[in-house]
Write a protein that holds these residues in place. Structure first.
Motif, PDB file in Angstrom:
ATOM      1  N   GLY A   1      -9.706 -11.079   1.173  1.00 45.31           N
ATOM      2  CA  GLY A   1     -10.055 -10.625   2.507  1.00 45.31           C
ATOM      3  C   GLY A   1      -8.903 -10.141   3.344  1.00 45.31           C
ATOM      4  O   GLY A   1      -9.080  -9.840   4.532  1.00 45.31           O
ATOM      5  N   VAL A   2      -7.705 -10.044   2.771  1.00 47.79           N
ATOM      6  CA  VAL A   2      -6.529  -9.599   3.523  1.00 47.79           C
ATOM      7  C   VAL A   2      -5.794  -8.518   2.746  1.00 47.79           C
ATOM      8  O   VAL A   2      -5.462  -8.709   1.575  1.00 47.79           O
ATOM      9  N   ILE A   3      -5.547  -7.393   3.392  1.00 53.41           N
ATOM     10  CA  ILE A   3      -4.767  -6.302   2.820  1.00 53.41           C
ATOM     11  C   ILE A   3      -3.515  -6.138   3.663  1.00 53.41           C
ATOM     12  O   ILE A   3      -3.590  -6.010   4.892  1.00 53.41           O
ATOM     13  N   ASN A   4      -2.358  -6.143   3.010  1.00 53.71           N
ATOM     14  CA  ASN A   4      -1.075  -6.000   3.698  1.00 53.71           C
ATOM     15  C   ASN A   4      -0.500  -4.615   3.433  1.00 53.71           C
ATOM     16  O   ASN A   4      -0.415  -4.192   2.285  1.00 53.71           O
ATOM     17  N   LEU A   5      -0.097  -3.927   4.489  1.00 53.08           N
ATOM     18  CA  LEU A   5       0.516  -2.605   4.380  1.00 53.08           C
ATOM     19  C   LEU A   5       1.921  -2.667   4.951  1.00 53.08           C
ATOM     20  O   LEU A   5       2.127  -3.169   6.060  1.00 53.08           O
ATOM     21  N   LEU A   6       2.889  -2.145   4.214  1.00 52.28           N
ATOM     22  CA  LEU A   6       4.263  -2.106   4.688  1.00 52.28           C
ATOM     23  C   LEU A   6       4.999  -0.963   4.024  1.00 52.28           C
ATOM     24  O   LEU A   6       4.600  -0.494   2.946  1.00 52.28           O
ATOM     25  N   PRO A   7       6.072  -0.471   4.661  1.00 53.95           N
ATOM     26  CA  PRO A   7       6.808   0.638   4.062  1.00 53.95           C
ATOM     27  C   PRO A   7       7.333   0.273   2.676  1.00 53.95           C
ATOM     28  O   PRO A   7       7.668  -0.885   2.398  1.00 53.95           O
ATOM     29  N   VAL A   8       7.423   1.271   1.806  1.00 55.51           N
ATOM     30  CA  VAL A   8       7.929   1.054   0.452  1.00 55.51           C
ATOM     31  C   VAL A   8       9.357   0.525   0.538  1.00 55.51           C
ATOM     32  O   VAL A   8      10.211   1.070   1.243  1.00 55.51           O
ATOM     33  N   GLY A   9       9.626  -0.582  -0.154  1.00 55.38           N
ATOM     34  CA  GLY A   9      10.955  -1.176  -0.158  1.00 55.38           C
ATOM     35  C   GLY A   9      11.286  -2.024   1.049  1.00 55.38           C
ATOM     36  O   GLY A   9      12.398  -2.531   1.164  1.00 55.38           O
ATOM     37  N   PHE A  10      10.329  -2.215   1.939  1.00 54.20           N
ATOM     38  CA  PHE A  10      10.553  -2.970   3.177  1.00 54.20           C
ATOM     39  C   PHE A  10      10.650  -4.457   2.887  1.00 54.20           C
ATOM     40  O   PHE A  10       9.908  -4.999   2.076  1.00 54.20           O
ATOM     41  N   VAL A  11      11.584  -5.138   3.547  1.00 57.44           N
ATOM     42  CA  VAL A  11      11.709  -6.593   3.445  1.00 57.44           C
ATOM     43  C   VAL A  11      11.236  -7.186   4.761  1.00 57.44           C
ATOM     44  O   VAL A  11      11.856  -7.009   5.800  1.00 57.44           O
ATOM     45  N   TRP A  12      10.112  -7.896   4.718  1.00 56.54           N
ATOM     46  CA  TRP A  12       9.454  -8.424   5.924  1.00 56.54           C
ATOM     47  C   TRP A  12      10.149  -9.699   6.367  1.00 56.54           C
ATOM     48  O   TRP A  12      10.499 -10.530   5.519  1.00 56.54           O
TER      49      TRP A  12
END
Length: 245
Positions: A36-47
């Motif tokens: 139920g959760v989709i995470n989107l982040l820039p390619v190569g990004f360290v959160w």
């Protein structure tokens, strides 16, 4: 003391489909921390990193019924880029949206679940900022919201008037956080909201107490035994405080 603005949380009836739309829109990678959760982040990004405010899309059975009070503005670098982006997003399933904008140089669209967003005309302030120019919050009092959120996340105030306030990370990276005066009152919980997290090593309980002292209030959206805390800002906009980043 301050919190990190780490992500935008969007509710969706079909989180996988909406995740694909926004991943294609932003050119970002897709992952999932659980059902139920989709995470989107820039390619190569360290959160987490102020260079980007990520997007979480979370399943919710409730339909969208009113205009969202929080939306994204997308950046473009030329008139041709703006036209190409609008055409590409339309092919992906976006549709024109009328929020009373009238004759303006930006284009208002809605994603496949009806969430409004803007494709901006080229603006120098957003050059080289990445795909998201700004996170925009409707409000009654931009000055008061800028005071609360500026202290909540320790962001720099770039502009403030009775109608508009603009904040950005003091590191000068990532999207802007903007507050836009609107006449409509908040009537339902926000399907799009901000998520904050303490900095590593900070005392989460102390940060929660600080936010409450600034004017945040505890609210219930039906959450039970969850690792995050749901608060509302002084105008009632829900936001979540996650665990340490």
């Amino acid at each position: 003391m301050a919190m990190q603005l780490v992500q935008i949380n969007m509710k969706a009836r079909d989180e996988s489909a909406l995740g694909r739309f926004w991943a294609e829109t932003l050119g970002w990678s897709v992952s999932s921390e659980g059902p139920g959760v989709i995470n989107l982040l820039p390619v190569g990004f360290v959160w987490p990193d102020p260079a980007a405010v990520c997007v979480d899309i979370v399943a919710s059975p409730e339909p969208k019924t009113v205009k969202n009070r929080v939306h994204l503005d997308l950046a473009t670098v030329s008139a041709a880029h703006q036209a190409e982006l609008v055409a590409r997003l339309t092919d992906l399933g976006a549709t024109p949206a009328d929020v009373g904008q009238g004759d303006v140089p930006w284009t208002v669209l809605a994603d496949p679940e009806g969430n409004e967003f803007c494709v901006l005309e080229p603006r120098e302030i957003y050059r080289d900022i990445g795909p998201i120019a700004a996170v925009v919050v409707d409000c009654a009092d931009p000055r008061a919201m800028a005071r609360f959120w500026g202290q909540a996340v320790d962001w720099t105030l770039h502009e403030v008037t009775d109608d508009h306030a603009v904040l950005r990370s003091p590191k000068g990276v990532g999207p802007y956080l903007e507050f836009l005066r609107t006449p409509e009152a908040k009537v339902v919980w926000n399907r799009v909201h901000l998520d904050l997290a303490p900095y590593p090593g900070d005392d989460r309980a102390a940060e929660l107490a600080r936010l409450r002292a600034l004017g945040a209030t505890d609210i219930s959206l039906g959450q039970i035994d969850v690792p995050w805390t749901v608060l509302a800002d002084p105008e009632g906009n829900e936001f979540c405080v996650l665990g340490s980043g």
